[in-house]
Design a protein around this motif. Sequence first.
Motif, PDB file in Angstrom:
ATOM      1  N   ARG A  40     -78.445   5.902 106.382  1.00 32.21           N
ATOM      2  CA  ARG A  40     -79.878   6.195 106.211  1.00 32.21           C
ATOM      3  C   ARG A  40     -80.134   7.680 106.461  1.00 32.21           C
ATOM      4  O   ARG A  40     -80.853   8.340 105.706  1.00 32.21           O
ATOM      5  N   GLU A  41     -79.507   8.221 107.514  1.00 32.35           N
ATOM      6  CA  GLU A  41     -79.681   9.644 107.847  1.00 32.35           C
ATOM      7  C   GLU A  41     -79.130  10.530 106.719  1.00 32.35           C
ATOM      8  O   GLU A  41     -79.717  11.557 106.379  1.00 32.35           O
ATOM      9  N   ALA A  42     -77.999  10.091 106.155  1.00 36.37           N
ATOM     10  CA  ALA A  42     -77.395  10.866 105.057  1.00 36.37           C
ATOM     11  C   ALA A  42     -78.384  10.982 103.896  1.00 36.37           C
ATOM     12  O   ALA A  42     -78.619  12.084 103.366  1.00 36.37           O
ATOM     13  N   PHE A  43     -78.993   9.870 103.500  1.00 37.82           N
ATOM     14  CA  PHE A  43     -79.986   9.919 102.410  1.00 37.82           C
ATOM     15  C   PHE A  43     -81.169  10.802 102.788  1.00 37.82           C
ATOM     16  O   PHE A  43     -81.631  11.609 101.989  1.00 37.82           O
ATOM     17  N   LYS A  44     -81.632  10.640 104.035  1.00 36.90           N
ATOM     18  CA  LYS A  44     -82.806  11.384 104.500  1.00 36.90           C
ATOM     19  C   LYS A  44     -82.559  12.889 104.381  1.00 36.90           C
ATOM     20  O   LYS A  44     -83.446  13.657 104.020  1.00 36.90           O
ATOM     21  N   LEU A  45     -81.318  13.302 104.637  1.00 31.91           N
ATOM     22  CA  LEU A  45     -81.001  14.738 104.626  1.00 31.91           C
ATOM     23  C   LEU A  45     -80.452  15.207 103.272  1.00 31.91           C
ATOM     24  O   LEU A  45     -79.971  16.324 103.148  1.00 31.91           O
ATOM     25  N   GLY A  46     -80.496  14.344 102.270  1.00 27.59           N
ATOM     26  CA  GLY A  46     -80.188  14.788 100.901  1.00 27.59           C
ATOM     27  C   GLY A  46     -78.788  14.519 100.391  1.00 27.59           C
ATOM     28  O   GLY A  46     -78.420  14.988  99.309  1.00 27.59           O
ATOM     29  N   VAL A 274     -73.698  13.522 110.787  1.00 27.25           N
ATOM     30  CA  VAL A 274     -74.404  13.826 109.530  1.00 27.25           C
ATOM     31  C   VAL A 274     -75.288  15.056 109.754  1.00 27.25           C
ATOM     32  O   VAL A 274     -75.279  16.004 108.964  1.00 27.25           O
ATOM     33  N   GLN A 275     -76.019  15.045 110.856  1.00 28.60           N
ATOM     34  CA  GLN A 275     -76.942  16.155 111.135  1.00 28.60           C
ATOM     35  C   GLN A 275     -76.198  17.476 111.289  1.00 28.60           C
ATOM     36  O   GLN A 275     -76.615  18.504 110.740  1.00 28.60           O
ATOM     37  N   VAL A 276     -75.073  17.450 111.988  1.00 23.12           N
ATOM     38  CA  VAL A 276     -74.304  18.684 112.233  1.00 23.12           C
ATOM     39  C   VAL A 276     -73.757  19.242 110.921  1.00 23.12           C
ATOM     40  O   VAL A 276     -73.867  20.444 110.643  1.00 23.12           O
ATOM     41  N   ASN A 277     -73.193  18.362 110.093  1.00 25.21           N
ATOM     42  CA  ASN A 277     -72.588  18.843 108.840  1.00 25.21           C
ATOM     43  C   ASN A 277     -73.641  19.306 107.831  1.00 25.21           C
ATOM     44  O   ASN A 277     -73.425  20.286 107.112  1.00 25.21           O
ATOM     45  N   VAL A 278     -74.785  18.604 107.793  1.00 26.19           N
ATOM     46  CA  VAL A 278     -75.851  19.037 106.885  1.00 26.19           C
ATOM     47  C   VAL A 278     -76.469  20.348 107.395  1.00 26.19           C
ATOM     48  O   VAL A 278     -76.779  21.241 106.598  1.00 26.19           O
ATOM     49  N   ALA A 279     -76.597  20.478 108.710  1.00 22.75           N
ATOM     50  CA  ALA A 279     -77.145  21.721 109.270  1.00 22.75           C
ATOM     51  C   ALA A 279     -76.269  22.911 108.894  1.00 22.75           C
ATOM     52  O   ALA A 279     -76.770  24.007 108.612  1.00 22.75           O
ATOM     53  N   ALA A 280     -74.955  22.689 108.859  1.00 25.90           N
ATOM     54  CA  ALA A 280     -74.040  23.779 108.474  1.00 25.90           C
ATOM     55  C   ALA A 280     -74.369  24.241 107.052  1.00 25.90           C
ATOM     56  O   ALA A 280     -74.402  25.447 106.761  1.00 25.90           O
ATOM     57  N   ALA A 281     -74.641  23.279 106.166  1.00 29.71           N
ATOM     58  CA  ALA A 281     -74.984  23.620 104.772  1.00 29.71           C
ATOM     59  C   ALA A 281     -76.346  24.303 104.693  1.00 29.71           C
ATOM     60  O   ALA A 281     -76.538  25.267 103.941  1.00 29.71           O
ATOM     61  N   THR A 282     -77.292  23.826 105.479  1.00 30.08           N
ATOM     62  CA  THR A 282     -78.644  24.391 105.447  1.00 30.08           C
ATOM     63  C   THR A 282     -78.635  25.844 105.930  1.00 30.08           C
ATOM     64  O   THR A 282     -79.236  26.722 105.303  1.00 30.08           O
TER      65      THR A 282
END
Length: 316
Positions: A40-46, A274-282
Amino acid sequence: MEVRPLGNTGLKLSCVGFGASPLGSVFGPVSDEEAIDTVREAFKLGINFFDTSPYYGGTLSEKVLGKALKAVGVPRNEYIVSTKCGRYKEGFDFSAERVTRSIDESLERLQMEYVDILQCHDIEFGSLDQIINETIPALQKLKETGKIRFIGITGLPLEIFTYVLDRVPLGTVDVILSYCHYGINDTALEDLIPYLKSKGVGVISASPVSMGLLTENGPPEWHPASAELQAACQTAAAFCKKKGKNISKLAMQFSLCNRDISTILVGMKSVEQVQVNVAAATELAHGQTDKETLAEVEEILKPVKNQTWPSGIQKS
Ligand code: NAD
């Protein structure tokens, strides 16, 4: 989240891809609730791309991913699923009969009518000539049934990709998945990209932290890297930690920087990962990169640059 085209498929993949092998409890147990929350978090973060295999956790990864995707309830046409065939807990079997049966089993476990990509899993462990003459033609038939949309091949040694792509008609193989060859310590995949582009083949790169080498906790005990490579990576990780930096984030950002690679597949099993890896991309998208630390880590890893390990059936 930035999306990138995948070769000639028309698919657009989120640059961070969700590696679902950990959902098969291969890096420690994961409950259904944790899996659902993570997806769910993965979808939420794109994130829109999920990769699994019947091999991961002996079919558990497919089952848990299927359950989580269903529970989250995002329409099927809004995300991309890749699974694999030919590698199982019981061993390798790339025969037409086995891979044809395999997709039906995968679809049932995933609770889906089709997968977007079906990949021959770790082909260096089979006969490459069988992959060319038997497995890929069987997958082409599956394409006609609508059970799969695109065909891929995966493995560690880079020469397996040119061997196959040189011998199949253009447009037969849509995608390759390479792992541990585009990260701070190993960028060998880079040299293959012009060739892959000329063939219209999409590029997925997995394991940006090199299956644990570029993490503060270090790799799992079974990691195949030499003691020299493991030690150099741990020196680099300790260096980063002392500086108040995280080597895994640096590694993720390094891999994401190459825009010829459609997606960086990273294994994730918790909301926090998920949050850590997406934050790296952001952060990367906002131009926040740590060039100084990267240069220092590259210097530490210079003596082991592009060092890899054997995989598959060795040529006699
Ligand atoms: P990885 O390098 O992505 O991760 C290895 C370990 O690092 C896991 O334990 C993971 O939980 C952890 N990790 C992830 N993000 C982290 C972070 N930010 N900080 C610290 N630790 C972190 O390797 P992987 O899981 O082997 O590969 C990713 C995915 O790619 C797999 O799930 C699979 O879908 C795919 N893959 C496919 C093949 C193949 O087809 N042959 C091979 C390797 C990987």
